[in-house]
Design a protein around this motif. Structure first.
Motif, PDB file in Angstrom:
ATOM      1  N   SER A 152      84.490  22.397  38.354  1.00  0.00           N
ATOM      2  CA  SER A 152      84.655  23.594  38.445  1.00  0.00           C
ATOM      3  C   SER A 152      83.711  24.154  37.331  1.00  0.00           C
ATOM      4  O   SER A 152      83.833  23.494  36.212  1.00  0.00           O
ATOM      5  N   ASN A 153      83.339  25.398  36.960  1.00  0.00           N
ATOM      6  CA  ASN A 153      82.459  25.954  36.274  1.00  0.00           C
ATOM      7  C   ASN A 153      82.677  27.649  36.259  1.00  0.00           C
ATOM      8  O   ASN A 153      81.727  28.117  36.804  1.00  0.00           O
ATOM      9  N   VAL A 154      83.756  28.038  35.871  1.00  0.00           N
ATOM     10  CA  VAL A 154      84.108  29.450  35.923  1.00  0.00           C
ATOM     11  C   VAL A 154      83.551  30.266  34.564  1.00  0.00           C
ATOM     12  O   VAL A 154      83.766  29.847  33.494  1.00  0.00           O
ATOM     13  N   ILE A 155      82.794  31.395  34.858  1.00  0.00           N
ATOM     14  CA  ILE A 155      82.224  32.141  33.817  1.00  0.00           C
ATOM     15  C   ILE A 155      82.635  33.687  33.998  1.00  0.00           C
ATOM     16  O   ILE A 155      82.188  33.944  35.122  1.00  0.00           O
ATOM     17  N   ALA A 156      83.323  34.011  33.412  1.00  0.00           N
ATOM     18  CA  ALA A 156      83.597  35.721  33.173  1.00  0.00           C
ATOM     19  C   ALA A 156      82.632  36.184  32.314  1.00  0.00           C
ATOM     20  O   ALA A 156      82.729  36.311  31.268  1.00  0.00           O
ATOM     21  N   SER A 157      81.917  36.879  32.970  1.00  0.00           N
ATOM     22  CA  SER A 157      80.478  37.625  32.165  1.00  0.00           C
ATOM     23  C   SER A 157      80.964  38.987  31.741  1.00  0.00           C
ATOM     24  O   SER A 157      81.719  39.505  32.300  1.00  0.00           O
ATOM     25  N   GLN A 158      80.599  39.231  30.435  1.00  0.00           N
ATOM     26  CA  GLN A 158      81.073  40.663  29.785  1.00  0.00           C
ATOM     27  C   GLN A 158      79.835  41.774  29.919  1.00  0.00           C
ATOM     28  O   GLN A 158      79.943  42.597  29.194  1.00  0.00           O
ATOM     29  N   THR A 159      78.901  41.377  30.407  1.00  0.00           N
ATOM     30  CA  THR A 159      77.760  42.430  30.490  1.00  0.00           C
ATOM     31  C   THR A 159      77.852  43.781  30.722  1.00  0.00           C
ATOM     32  O   THR A 159      77.465  44.749  30.021  1.00  0.00           O
ATOM     33  N   ASP A 160      78.696  43.916  31.809  1.00  0.00           N
ATOM     34  CA  ASP A 160      79.406  45.216  32.003  1.00  0.00           C
ATOM     35  C   ASP A 160      79.729  46.146  30.808  1.00  0.00           C
ATOM     36  O   ASP A 160      79.527  47.291  30.444  1.00  0.00           O
ATOM     37  N   LEU A 161      80.297  45.338  29.831  1.00  0.00           N
ATOM     38  CA  LEU A 161      80.927  45.917  28.617  1.00  0.00           C
ATOM     39  C   LEU A 161      80.034  46.318  27.507  1.00  0.00           C
ATOM     40  O   LEU A 161      80.097  47.338  27.142  1.00  0.00           O
ATOM     41  N   HIS A 162      78.945  45.499  27.633  1.00  0.00           N
ATOM     42  CA  HIS A 162      78.242  45.515  26.476  1.00  0.00           C
ATOM     43  C   HIS A 162      77.014  46.273  26.815  1.00  0.00           C
ATOM     44  O   HIS A 162      76.000  46.683  25.792  1.00  0.00           O
ATOM     45  N   GLN A 163      76.587  46.473  28.130  1.00  0.00           N
ATOM     46  CA  GLN A 163      75.291  47.200  28.641  1.00  0.00           C
ATOM     47  C   GLN A 163      75.023  48.497  27.773  1.00  0.00           C
ATOM     48  O   GLN A 163      73.918  48.407  27.372  1.00  0.00           O
TER      49      GLN A 163
ATOM     50  N   PHE B 125      63.210  39.375  23.869  1.00  0.00           N
ATOM     51  CA  PHE B 125      63.323  39.731  25.177  1.00  0.00           C
ATOM     52  C   PHE B 125      64.113  40.895  25.338  1.00  0.00           C
ATOM     53  O   PHE B 125      63.902  41.758  25.943  1.00  0.00           O
ATOM     54  N   ASP B 126      65.425  40.869  24.865  1.00  0.00           N
ATOM     55  CA  ASP B 126      66.361  41.891  24.967  1.00  0.00           C
ATOM     56  C   ASP B 126      65.870  43.015  24.250  1.00  0.00           C
ATOM     57  O   ASP B 126      66.123  44.399  24.754  1.00  0.00           O
ATOM     58  N   LYS B 127      65.376  42.981  23.188  1.00  0.00           N
ATOM     59  CA  LYS B 127      64.823  44.163  22.229  1.00  0.00           C
ATOM     60  C   LYS B 127      63.690  44.601  22.977  1.00  0.00           C
ATOM     61  O   LYS B 127      63.454  46.074  23.111  1.00  0.00           O
ATOM     62  N   VAL B 128      62.752  43.992  23.455  1.00  0.00           N
ATOM     63  CA  VAL B 128      61.537  44.477  24.338  1.00  0.00           C
ATOM     64  C   VAL B 128      61.931  45.011  25.342  1.00  0.00           C
ATOM     65  O   VAL B 128      61.700  46.159  25.681  1.00  0.00           O
ATOM     66  N   GLY B 129      63.012  44.639  26.217  1.00  0.00           N
ATOM     67  CA  GLY B 129      63.644  45.100  27.242  1.00  0.00           C
ATOM     68  C   GLY B 129      64.044  46.296  27.053  1.00  0.00           C
ATOM     69  O   GLY B 129      63.789  47.390  27.805  1.00  0.00           O
ATOM     70  N   SER B 130      64.864  46.775  25.948  1.00  0.00           N
ATOM     71  CA  SER B 130      65.576  47.830  25.504  1.00  0.00           C
ATOM     72  C   SER B 130      64.236  48.966  25.426  1.00  0.00           C
ATOM     73  O   SER B 130      64.543  49.934  25.894  1.00  0.00           O
ATOM     74  N   LEU B 131      63.235  48.450  24.650  1.00  0.00           N
ATOM     75  CA  LEU B 131      61.987  49.580  24.392  1.00  0.00           C
ATOM     76  C   LEU B 131      61.617  49.863  25.717  1.00  0.00           C
ATOM     77  O   LEU B 131      61.018  51.008  25.934  1.00  0.00           O
ATOM     78  N   LEU B 132      61.536  49.120  26.934  1.00  0.00           N
ATOM     79  CA  LEU B 132      60.999  49.459  28.438  1.00  0.00           C
ATOM     80  C   LEU B 132      61.876  50.188  28.974  1.00  0.00           C
ATOM     81  O   LEU B 132      62.019  50.201  30.207  1.00  0.00           O
ATOM     82  N   GLY B 133      63.358  50.350  28.461  1.00  0.00           N
ATOM     83  CA  GLY B 133      64.398  51.060  29.070  1.00  0.00           C
ATOM     84  C   GLY B 133      65.019  50.105  30.146  1.00  0.00           C
ATOM     85  O   GLY B 133      65.908  50.490  30.898  1.00  0.00           O
TER      86      GLY B 133
ATOM     87  N   TYR C 155      75.460  49.356  24.844  1.00  0.00           N
ATOM     88  CA  TYR C 155      75.316  49.280  23.549  1.00  0.00           C
ATOM     89  C   TYR C 155      73.870  48.755  23.424  1.00  0.00           C
ATOM     90  O   TYR C 155      73.420  48.387  22.117  1.00  0.00           O
ATOM     91  N   GLY C 156      73.354  48.215  24.460  1.00  0.00           N
ATOM     92  CA  GLY C 156      72.184  47.376  24.238  1.00  0.00           C
ATOM     93  C   GLY C 156      72.284  45.981  23.728  1.00  0.00           C
ATOM     94  O   GLY C 156      71.232  45.602  23.256  1.00  0.00           O
ATOM     95  N   GLY C 157      73.399  45.581  23.557  1.00  0.00           N
ATOM     96  CA  GLY C 157      73.598  44.296  22.704  1.00  0.00           C
ATOM     97  C   GLY C 157      75.104  44.058  23.021  1.00  0.00           C
ATOM     98  O   GLY C 157      75.880  44.996  23.255  1.00  0.00           O
ATOM     99  N   VAL C 158      75.564  42.812  22.325  1.00  0.00           N
ATOM    100  CA  VAL C 158      76.760  42.428  22.413  1.00  0.00           C
ATOM    101  C   VAL C 158      77.701  43.232  21.141  1.00  0.00           C
ATOM    102  O   VAL C 158      77.316  43.178  19.949  1.00  0.00           O
TER     103      VAL C 158
END
Ligand code: KG4
Ligand code: ZN
Length: 360
Positions: free
Chosen positions: A48-59, A189-197, A61-64
């Motif tokens: 098993s390989n269970v992953i609970a992602s938190q991206t919904d929470l941090h989106q 990648f995340d910062k350039v992505g943020s510049l691109l919206g 703020y543009g980062g964690v």
């Protein structure tokens, strides 16, 4: 299961030392914004390989956001562990070893997973191991491939927190060759992505945009560094800022380019960043004794990166992690812990500290 039930869950007597012939490991990962648990048999069979992602929470703020990450880990950790055991069809008494990432990462976040692992191991009377998260990323490329592994090798770790070139003498024996002087590649990648919206994490979204863009539309410069194996992305990021928002613009300035142009910016940025990684790695292969290349970290999901390396026709074997093992996960923690335990079959002390930074 709730925290209050943990006492009943763990308060049973089990054997020590654990059997080695067929090891079942519970792995736990919580160094950043993924709460993960996995059950792995014999270091390679992922039950098993269970992953609970938190991206919904941090989106937004543009980062964690570290404090929010910690709270979410606390909320979901026990359910995630419970689910990993259930999906694997394994009862707590069958587990032989409990392993958790001890760092590097966000100190508060690491402590949640590490303490959960210690509590379970203590209650179950099983050994406990603290695992180096970045080493586990690299080991993800080696899982189930024991017979094919060749050493010495070069390790290429490309994640949200790290950009590393390593000389690998064997699993557990590494020498740092090169690293980033500022942002990690995934962070860039995340910062350039943020510049691109684009939303966080932007790596996969940039890859998608780049597929429709022209990688040669813009000539983006990378700095010339004294050390031929180091990396730096801050200048590249500033160039993208000016390209997208105008000369001398600030991060908060409005985007001036069209949706079509964004695709070309994404493609040009991705291409130059990966071209440099390929070049540096090739130089390291030529300089250092090396029989194989091992990749690890979230950015190694990227198909264009894989194509660029594969098209070099390098004369050594390339080991890529399975796509589901590139991003943060607990299967890589559990798998590496078996190698560590086989080399030294003792438990780590229960006061083992969480470490936000662990040098290689
Ligand atoms: O290894 P990882 O899950 O976390 C760390 O240990 O840092 O890597 C996450 C990073 C993020 O920055 C994310 O944007 C990047 O990996 N990433 C990608 C891709 N998928 C994830 N970057 C480029 N292309 C992708 N397909
Ligand atoms: Zn990671």
């Amino acid at each position: 299961m709730g925290w209050f039930q943990l006492f009943f869950y763990v308060n049973k007597s089990y054997s020590w030392p654990p059997k080695e012939e067929s090891m079942l490991v519970l792995g736990i990962e919580s160094t950043c914004d993924e709460t993960a648990a996995a059950v792995v048999r014999d270091g390679h069979e992922i039950l098993s390989n269970v992953i609970a992602s938190q991206t919904d929470l941090h989106q937004k703020y543009g980062g964690v956001f570290p404090e929010l990450a910690c709270r979410r880990h606390v909320d979901v950790m026990i359910d995630v562990i419970d689910q990993a055991l259930k999906e694997a069809g394994i009862k707590p008494e069958e587990i032989d070893l409990v392993a958790a990432a001890r760092g590097p990462g966000l100190i508060g976040a690491i402590m949640i997973g590490l303490n959960a692992a210690k509590a379970l191991a203590l209650g179950w009377k099983k050994p406990f191991l603290g695992i180096h998260h970045v080493e586990a990323h690299l080991y993800a490329s080696m899982i189930g491939r024991k017979e094919q592994l060749r050493f010495p090798g070069i390790g290429v770790v490309l994640s949200g927190g790290h950009t590393l070139l390593l000389h690998i003498e064997d699993v557990g024996s590494y020498q740092l060759i090169g690293t980033t002087l500022d942002d990690a590649i995934g962070e860039a990648f995340d910062k350039v992505g943020s510049l691109l919206g684009l939303n966080y994490p932007a790596g996969p979204l940039i890859e998608k945009l780049a597929k429709e863009g022209d990688p040669n539309r813009y000539t983006l410069p990378l700095p010339k560094l004294k050390n031929p194996y180091h990396f730096s992305y801050s200048g590249l990021k500033t160039h993208v800022l000016y390209l997208v928002k105008g000369q001398s613009a600030k991060k908060s300035s409005p985007v001036l380019i069209s949706e079509e142009e964004k695709k070309h910016v994404a493609a040009s940025f991705q291409e130059i960043a990966f071209r440099q990684i390929c070049k540096r790695t090739k130089e390291a292969i030529e300089k250092f004794d090396c029989k194989a290349l091992y990749f690890g970290g979230g950015v190694t999901c990227n198909q264009r990166l894989r194509e660029m390396f594969e098209s070099q026709n390098l004369s050594i074997d390339l080991f890529w992690p399975e796509k589901e093992l590139c991003l943060d996960n607990a299967a890589m923690i559990a798998a590496l812990s078996v190698v560590k335990f086989q080399k030294n079959p003792t438990s780590d002390p229960f006061d083992l500290a969480a470490m936000p930074r662990i040098p290689f």
